[in-house]
Design a protein around this motif. Structure first.
Motif, PDB file in Angstrom:
ATOM      1  N   THR A 106      21.595  19.599  -3.053  1.00 39.18           N
ATOM      2  CA  THR A 106      21.696  18.374  -1.557  1.00 39.18           C
ATOM      3  C   THR A 106      23.719  18.872  -0.824  1.00 39.18           C
ATOM      4  OG1 THR A 106      20.083  17.393  -1.564  1.00 39.18           O
ATOM      5  CG2 THR A 106      21.196  16.582   0.138  1.00 39.18           C
ATOM      6  N   ALA A 107      24.598  18.099  -2.024  1.00 41.22           N
ATOM      7  CA  ALA A 107      25.490  17.387  -1.853  1.00 41.22           C
ATOM      8  C   ALA A 107      26.198  19.210  -1.896  1.00 41.22           C
ATOM      9  CB  ALA A 107      25.848  17.105  -2.766  1.00 41.22           C
ATOM     10  N   ILE A 108      26.031  20.367  -2.103  1.00 39.70           N
ATOM     11  CA  ILE A 108      26.131  21.327  -1.998  1.00 39.70           C
ATOM     12  C   ILE A 108      26.099  21.968  -0.854  1.00 39.70           C
ATOM     13  CG2 ILE A 108      26.612  23.838  -2.382  1.00 39.70           C
ATOM     14  CD1 ILE A 108      26.331  22.784  -5.791  1.00 39.70           C
ATOM     15  N   VAL A 109      24.665  21.763   0.056  1.00 46.31           N
ATOM     16  CA  VAL A 109      24.067  22.082   0.996  1.00 46.31           C
ATOM     17  C   VAL A 109      25.199  21.605   2.002  1.00 46.31           C
ATOM     18  CG1 VAL A 109      22.443  22.688   2.608  1.00 46.31           C
ATOM     19  CG2 VAL A 109      21.847  23.183   0.160  1.00 46.31           C
ATOM     20  N   PHE A 110      25.233  20.346   1.765  1.00 48.05           N
ATOM     21  CA  PHE A 110      25.762  19.237   3.030  1.00 48.05           C
ATOM     22  C   PHE A 110      27.167  20.390   3.109  1.00 48.05           C
ATOM     23  CE2 PHE A 110      28.686  15.829   3.030  1.00 48.05           C
ATOM     24  CZ  PHE A 110      29.086  15.750   4.229  1.00 48.05           C
ATOM     25  N   ILE A 111      28.037  19.499   1.982  1.00 46.71           N
ATOM     26  CA  ILE A 111      28.941  20.428   2.138  1.00 46.71           C
ATOM     27  C   ILE A 111      29.366  21.944   2.512  1.00 46.71           C
ATOM     28  CG2 ILE A 111      31.289  21.146   0.976  1.00 46.71           C
ATOM     29  CD1 ILE A 111      30.190  19.046  -1.392  1.00 46.71           C
ATOM     30  N   ALA A 112      29.019  22.946   2.756  1.00 45.48           N
ATOM     31  CA  ALA A 112      29.010  24.252   2.787  1.00 45.48           C
ATOM     32  C   ALA A 112      28.146  24.662   4.875  1.00 45.48           C
ATOM     33  CB  ALA A 112      27.441  24.816   2.065  1.00 45.48           C
ATOM     34  N   MET A 113      27.182  23.651   4.666  1.00 44.23           N
ATOM     35  CA  MET A 113      27.016  23.860   6.509  1.00 44.23           C
ATOM     36  C   MET A 113      27.744  22.984   6.856  1.00 44.23           C
ATOM     37  SD  MET A 113      23.077  22.391   6.067  1.00 44.23           S
ATOM     38  CE  MET A 113      22.994  22.643   8.266  1.00 44.23           C
ATOM     39  N   ALA A 114      28.914  21.809   6.544  1.00 41.72           N
ATOM     40  CA  ALA A 114      29.890  20.664   7.421  1.00 41.72           C
ATOM     41  C   ALA A 114      30.980  21.801   7.518  1.00 41.72           C
ATOM     42  CB  ALA A 114      29.840  19.400   6.511  1.00 41.72           C
ATOM     43  N   THR A 115      31.244  22.626   6.306  1.00 45.44           N
ATOM     44  CA  THR A 115      32.219  23.332   6.176  1.00 45.44           C
ATOM     45  C   THR A 115      32.079  24.557   6.847  1.00 45.44           C
ATOM     46  OG1 THR A 115      33.116  22.449   3.871  1.00 45.44           O
ATOM     47  CG2 THR A 115      34.171  24.773   4.937  1.00 45.44           C
ATOM     48  N   ILE A 116      31.133  25.062   7.419  1.00 47.07           N
ATOM     49  CA  ILE A 116      31.148  26.340   7.942  1.00 47.07           C
ATOM     50  C   ILE A 116      31.026  25.909   9.738  1.00 47.07           C
ATOM     51  CG2 ILE A 116      29.508  27.826   8.465  1.00 47.07           C
ATOM     52  CD1 ILE A 116      28.782  27.972   5.950  1.00 47.07           C
ATOM     53  N   ALA A 117      30.102  24.944   9.720  1.00 48.17           N
ATOM     54  CA  ALA A 117      30.600  24.066  10.885  1.00 48.17           C
ATOM     55  C   ALA A 117      32.008  24.126  11.725  1.00 48.17           C
ATOM     56  CB  ALA A 117      29.122  23.427  10.938  1.00 48.17           C
ATOM     57  N   PHE A 118      32.496  23.811  10.943  1.00 57.08           N
ATOM     58  CA  PHE A 118      34.262  22.794  11.558  1.00 57.08           C
ATOM     59  C   PHE A 118      34.928  24.324  11.542  1.00 57.08           C
ATOM     60  CE2 PHE A 118      37.552  20.321  10.380  1.00 57.08           C
ATOM     61  CZ  PHE A 118      37.504  19.610  10.960  1.00 57.08           C
ATOM     62  N   SER A 119      34.400  24.867  10.266  1.00 56.07           N
ATOM     63  CA  SER A 119      35.514  26.085  10.931  1.00 56.07           C
ATOM     64  C   SER A 119      35.495  26.303  12.243  1.00 56.07           C
ATOM     65  CB  SER A 119      35.169  26.620   9.620  1.00 56.07           C
ATOM     66  OG  SER A 119      35.367  26.389   8.764  1.00 56.07           O
ATOM     67  N   ILE A 120      33.850  27.042  12.427  1.00 57.33           N
ATOM     68  CA  ILE A 120      33.395  27.533  13.588  1.00 57.33           C
ATOM     69  C   ILE A 120      34.145  26.706  15.120  1.00 57.33           C
ATOM     70  CG2 ILE A 120      31.849  27.984  14.866  1.00 57.33           C
ATOM     71  CD1 ILE A 120      29.883  28.890  12.619  1.00 57.33           C
ATOM     72  N   ASP A 121      33.889  25.518  14.789  1.00 53.29           N
ATOM     73  CA  ASP A 121      34.640  24.426  16.139  1.00 53.29           C
ATOM     74  C   ASP A 121      35.835  24.934  15.900  1.00 53.29           C
ATOM     75  OD1 ASP A 121      34.132  22.075  17.929  1.00 53.29           O
ATOM     76  OD2 ASP A 121      35.454  21.373  16.199  1.00 53.29           O
ATOM     77  N   PHE A 122      36.656  24.265  14.735  1.00 52.10           N
ATOM     78  CA  PHE A 122      38.308  25.226  14.673  1.00 52.10           C
ATOM     79  C   PHE A 122      38.930  26.149  15.648  1.00 52.10           C
ATOM     80  CE2 PHE A 122      41.894  26.271  12.753  1.00 52.10           C
ATOM     81  CZ  PHE A 122      43.341  25.167  12.982  1.00 52.10           C
ATOM     82  N   PHE A 123      38.506  27.394  14.752  1.00 50.52           N
ATOM     83  CA  PHE A 123      38.375  28.707  15.643  1.00 50.52           C
ATOM     84  C   PHE A 123      38.401  28.568  17.470  1.00 50.52           C
ATOM     85  CE2 PHE A 123      38.992  29.593  11.547  1.00 50.52           C
ATOM     86  CZ  PHE A 123      40.012  30.332  10.271  1.00 50.52           C
TER      87      PHE A 123
END
Length: 333
Positions: A8-25
């Motif tokens: 659960t922790a790995i899935v959460f970190i992966a989803m948050a990181t990907i979405a945050f990167s998309i928003d940043f770029f």
């Protein structure tokens, strides 16, 4: 931490990181964000949060998913009051709209770090004794009372030059008298004819006194005031969300997904703040409900009377209170 919690922790970190990167770029350039863009990106963040909730439902059951959605809705609603404070800070510092998303971006990074610390401390305290739930219930109820008193007072423009973060920056850095693009810091050697001679003389005095090589800009002052304001806000929101679930991963993921969508939600609320007149009242009622839930659950652990508020009930009550506040606001307008 068992294998499922680790997953659960790995899935959460992966989803948050990907979405945050998309928003940043997508927002790496200095530009004004329109209401349409803000709404679309807010829907994107809600969609990401719902996807993680669906994952929890499939992998860990309906109760865990209900706890997550209840915590997410609670953090999102409590964040509204904090966003209104940010609007006031931006207005006081006269920050142009094209730079506000950049300030919010770095503010969110700080919020992610501080929430991790507060959630770790809060869940540890909850595990010590059921009496701690009583303490947290008092804290949440006190926050609700303070919000009621603030809403009854006449609105006044706060002087942020007296803010502790404002004074701290001036103590350690010389500060430019005006904005210089979107920079938070500039080198002393880079300041030439961009400021007047009188401003330069005052700045040279600060540089000489502090023996500094870097100069802070008003944008950095604004960021520090927002960051500290968010930390103070976390003292209210973290106990309230932990009251919904004591699982650190569920609490932290609910808070972070709610926080990561605040940057675009800010621009939506800025446009619609005059319409959401009863939303703050709904948040106050919500805090009193959480305080009552904490008190009831704590007394159940201490006196074993068997009456507790379930995760599903909490979710329905939270959504019902928020929905009532929003609908009442729309009907008034």
């Amino acid at each position: 931490m068992d294998a499922l919690e680790l997953q659960t922790a790995i899935v959460f970190i992966a989803m948050a990181t990907i979405a945050f990167s998309i928003d940043f770029f997508a927002h790496k350039h200095d530009e004004k964000i329109s209401l349409k863009q803000a709404v679309i990106w807010s829907i994107f963040w809600v969609g990401v949060s719902v996807l993680f909730g669906i994952y929890l439902y499939i992998m860990r059951g309906s109760e865990m998913a209900s706890l997550y959605f209840a915590g997410y809705a609670l953090e999102k609603s409590l964040s509204v009051d904090n966003l209104f404070v940010m609007m006031a800070i931006f207005s006081w510092f006269s920050v142009p709209e094209i730079y506000r998303h950049r300030v919010l971006y770095f503010g969110i990074i700080g919020a992610v770090i501080f929430r991790l610390i507060f959630v770790a401390i809060g869940t540890t305290l909850f595990a010590i004794s059921p009496w701690m739930e009583m303490v947290f219930a008092a804290m949440v109820a006190y926050s609700a009372v303070m919000m009621m008193r603030k809403s009854d007072d006449e609105e006044a423009i706060e002087d942020y030059s007296n803010h502790i973060a404002y004074k701290a920056v001036y103590r350690f850095f010389p500060v430019l008298p005006r904005l210089l693009g979107h920079s938070f810091f500039v080198k002393c050697s880079e300041i030439s004819e961009q400021i007047s001679s009188s401003e330069r003389a005052n700045l040279d005095t600060q540089i000489s006194k502090l023996k500094a090589t870097w100069i802070a800009t008003p944008l950095f002052l604004c960021l520090c005031v927002i960051e500290l304001s968010d930390v103070m806000f976390a003292f209210d929101s973290v106990p309230a969300v932990i009251a919904v679930s004591k699982d650190p991963i569920i609490v932290y993921s609910a808070m972070i997904f709610a926080i990561l969508g605040l940057r675009t939600l800010y621009f939506v609320l800025e446009a619609l703040k005059s319409f959401l007149v009863h939303l703050e009242t709904a948040v106050i009622v919500l805090l009193f409900f959480i305080a009552a839930k904490l008190t009831l659950n704590a007394s159940a652990h201490i006196f074993h009377h068997g009456f507790e508020i379930s995760a599903q009930t909490s979710l329905f009550v939270i959504l019902g209170i928020l929905g009532t506040g929003i609908i009442a606001s729309l009907f008034k307008k």
